[in-house]
Scaffold this active site. Structure first.
Site, PDB file in Angstrom:
ATOM      1  N   LYS A 114       0.119 -47.030   5.461  1.00  0.00           N
ATOM      2  CA  LYS A 114      -0.944 -46.529   5.483  1.00  0.00           C
ATOM      3  C   LYS A 114      -1.856 -47.879   6.284  1.00  0.00           C
ATOM      4  O   LYS A 114      -2.585 -47.919   7.210  1.00  0.00           O
ATOM      5  CB  LYS A 114      -2.068 -46.118   4.109  1.00  0.00           C
ATOM      6  CG  LYS A 114      -1.495 -44.637   3.762  1.00  0.00           C
ATOM      7  CD  LYS A 114      -2.332 -44.150   2.715  1.00  0.00           C
ATOM      8  CE  LYS A 114      -1.830 -43.070   2.270  1.00  0.00           C
ATOM      9  NZ  LYS A 114      -2.381 -42.917   1.004  1.00  0.00           N
ATOM     10  N   LYS A 197       5.088 -31.154   9.363  1.00  0.00           N
ATOM     11  CA  LYS A 197       3.630 -30.728   8.116  1.00  0.00           C
ATOM     12  C   LYS A 197       2.842 -30.328   8.570  1.00  0.00           C
ATOM     13  O   LYS A 197       1.664 -30.991   9.197  1.00  0.00           O
ATOM     14  CB  LYS A 197       3.530 -31.803   7.083  1.00  0.00           C
ATOM     15  CG  LYS A 197       4.189 -31.055   5.641  1.00  0.00           C
ATOM     16  CD  LYS A 197       3.880 -32.395   5.300  1.00  0.00           C
ATOM     17  CE  LYS A 197       2.343 -33.756   4.565  1.00  0.00           C
ATOM     18  NZ  LYS A 197       1.481 -33.686   3.546  1.00  0.00           N
ATOM     19  N   LYS A 200      -4.082 -32.396   6.636  1.00  0.00           N
ATOM     20  CA  LYS A 200      -6.061 -32.585   7.265  1.00  0.00           C
ATOM     21  C   LYS A 200      -5.386 -33.670   8.803  1.00  0.00           C
ATOM     22  O   LYS A 200      -6.759 -33.748   9.286  1.00  0.00           O
ATOM     23  CB  LYS A 200      -6.750 -33.125   6.647  1.00  0.00           C
ATOM     24  CG  LYS A 200      -6.146 -34.665   5.599  1.00  0.00           C
ATOM     25  CD  LYS A 200      -7.156 -34.620   4.728  1.00  0.00           C
ATOM     26  CE  LYS A 200      -6.649 -36.094   3.863  1.00  0.00           C
ATOM     27  NZ  LYS A 200      -5.842 -35.842   2.645  1.00  0.00           N
TER      28      LYS A 200
HETATM   29  P1  ADP Z   1      -2.614 -34.203   3.712  1.00  0.00           P
HETATM   30  O1  ADP Z   1      -1.130 -34.235   4.364  1.00  0.00           O
HETATM   31  O2  ADP Z   1      -2.982 -33.042   4.432  1.00  0.00           O
HETATM   32  O3  ADP Z   1      -3.311 -35.929   4.383  1.00  0.00           O
HETATM   33  P2  ADP Z   1      -2.735 -34.796   0.890  1.00  0.00           P
HETATM   34  O4  ADP Z   1      -1.476 -35.848   1.084  1.00  0.00           O
HETATM   35  O5  ADP Z   1      -4.346 -34.920   0.665  1.00  0.00           O
HETATM   36  O6  ADP Z   1      -2.528 -33.958   2.450  1.00  0.00           O
HETATM   37  O7  ADP Z   1      -1.731 -33.937   0.168  1.00  0.00           O
HETATM   38  C1  ADP Z   1      -2.523 -33.717  -1.230  1.00  0.00           C
HETATM   39  C2  ADP Z   1      -1.524 -32.323  -1.611  1.00  0.00           C
HETATM   40  O8  ADP Z   1      -0.442 -31.406  -1.302  1.00  0.00           O
HETATM   41  C3  ADP Z   1       0.007 -33.445  -1.842  1.00  0.00           C
HETATM   42  O9  ADP Z   1       0.893 -33.134  -3.780  1.00  0.00           O
HETATM   43  C4  ADP Z   1       1.177 -32.716  -1.298  1.00  0.00           C
HETATM   44  O10 ADP Z   1       2.131 -32.886  -1.403  1.00  0.00           O
HETATM   45  C5  ADP Z   1       0.231 -31.558  -0.728  1.00  0.00           C
HETATM   46  N1  ADP Z   1       0.470 -30.878   0.178  1.00  0.00           N
HETATM   47  C6  ADP Z   1      -0.376 -31.668   1.663  1.00  0.00           C
HETATM   48  N2  ADP Z   1       0.512 -31.049   3.192  1.00  0.00           N
HETATM   49  C7  ADP Z   1       1.342 -29.907   2.215  1.00  0.00           C
HETATM   50  C8  ADP Z   1       1.961 -29.042   3.266  1.00  0.00           C
HETATM   51  N3  ADP Z   1       1.922 -29.509   4.358  1.00  0.00           N
HETATM   52  N4  ADP Z   1       3.353 -28.647   2.428  1.00  0.00           N
HETATM   53  C9  ADP Z   1       3.041 -28.325   1.229  1.00  0.00           C
HETATM   54  N5  ADP Z   1       1.817 -29.365   0.376  1.00  0.00           N
HETATM   55  C10 ADP Z   1       1.347 -30.535   1.128  1.00  0.00           C
HETATM   56 NA    NA Z   2      -0.859 -36.470   3.006  1.00  0.00          NA
END
Ligand code: ADP
Ligand code: NA
Length: 330
Positions: A114, A197, A200
């Protein structure tokens, strides 16, 4: 309650949740309400480790809470609250900061990733100690299990180390928690780039199903999902990642087995699969969006739910902090 306790948090920075957040995390939190003594929070203190606009933060915190309720978290079945409403998080975090080695904190790989993105000079000390606040979040509630994705495993290890260190130095105080690794089958990929994956921060936003999209936009995203030049509908992550992702989404949203779906679409082509899946996704997203909007339209009710949650959370948090302070000589 004699059920094992779980604690998990979600950041309010995202704006709307995407399908990956829901299937990979939030839906499993909803299930855990039935079997565990569950504490869930919107981690707004974590959100300020990067620059935040106050209005946006306040709106996103409410939005995240509204979406958690819309997803099925039930304040009668779990404790749902906002992290900053419980001052003990910051207080215990200071204690944990003083117990953590500088080098130990420096080994957290998420900070390296990060801060590299922000430029190391601009990264805040808060971003550096973010995992230590997470340690405090978990230990404050004496959680047995922490539902997280694989990427958070290192932070849970740090939590265990610090719990054991404190207990060893000052006497048994904290439950040493375990990671409850969320089901990998619920990992959702980007519809435009199935090697990534769904996230966002996707480079291809059209591949991300936002849970607050209008039906037309949702259907369009599903129908324009990248597949392959073949026409066979078969679950094969390595050779057919796009189709496999669509089957995963279909299966997890409807409860239909993958094999059953393969049979259903045998010889039918991708168009038929995508048309039906678009309907499945829209049927999920539409009521989700409406429920979220109901909470947002009634901020008094939403705030009252969160105030009650914070009150419940504080009973546990205050007891743990009092014990901690006492053991340390405060
Ligand atoms: P992003 O990857 O969109 O930034 P976050 O890191 O805020 O999402 O993740 C919030 C929660 O959602 C975490 O527990 C993460 O493991 C889950 N998560 C995020 N993206 C995925 C995905 N594509 N498939 C499954 N779980 C996900
Ligand atoms: Na993330």
């Amino acid at each position: 309650s004699d059920r094992p306790r779980v604690l998990s948090g979600i950041q309010p920075t995202a704006g709307s949740f995407h399908l990956g957040n829901y299937l990979g995390a939030v839906r499993q939190w909803v299930d855990l309400q039935e079997t565990h003594d569950a504490f869930y929070m919107v981690v707004d203190l974590h959100a300020i480790t990067v620059p935040q606009d106050p209005k946006v933060l306040r709106a996103n915190t409410r939005l995240a809470a509204a979406q958690l309720l819309a997803a099925g978290l039930d304040p009668e079945r779990c404790t749902l609250f906002v992290q900053s409403h419980v001052p003990e998080h910051a207080q215990l975090a200071w204690v944990m900061n003083c117990l953590t080695g500088f080098g130990e904190a420096g080994r957290m790989t998420q900070f390296k990733d990060k801060s590299a993105k922000q430029g190391a000079e601009r990264a805040s000390v808060g971003l550096f100690t973010y995992p230590i606040l997470q340690v405090a979040d978990i230990l404050l509630y004496q959680a047995h299990e922490v539902p997280v994705g694989e990427d958070q495993r290192q932070h849970i290890e740090l939590t265990r180390d610090l719990a054991e260190r404190f207990n060893g130095r000052f006497g048994e105080t904290f439950t040493v928690p375990r990671a409850y690794i969320l089901k990998e089958t619920a990992k959702i990929y980007d519809l435009q780039d199935p090697s990534a994956k769904m996230s966002k921060s996707s480079a291809t936003p059209k591949g991300v199903i936002s849970l607050l999209d209008e039906p037309k936009a949702t259907a369009k995203k599903v129908k324009s999902a990248v597949t392959d030049t073949d026409t066979v509908i078969r679950y094969d992550v390595e050779h057919k990642p796009g189709v496999s992702n669509l089957l995963t989404i279909y299966s997890t949203l409807t409860g239909t087995g993958i094999e059953e779906l393969e049979q259903k679409y045998d010889g039918k082509g991708y168009g038929a699969l995508k048309t039906d899946l678009a309907e499945v996704v829209v049927d999920f997203v539409t009521p989700f969006r409406e429920r979220t909007q109901q909470y947002l339209d009634d901020p008094e009710t939403l705030d009252a739910i969160l105030a009650k949650g914070a009150e419940k959370a504080r009973v546990v948090a205050a007891e743990t902090l009092a014990q901690t302070y006492d053991r340390m000589g405060f």
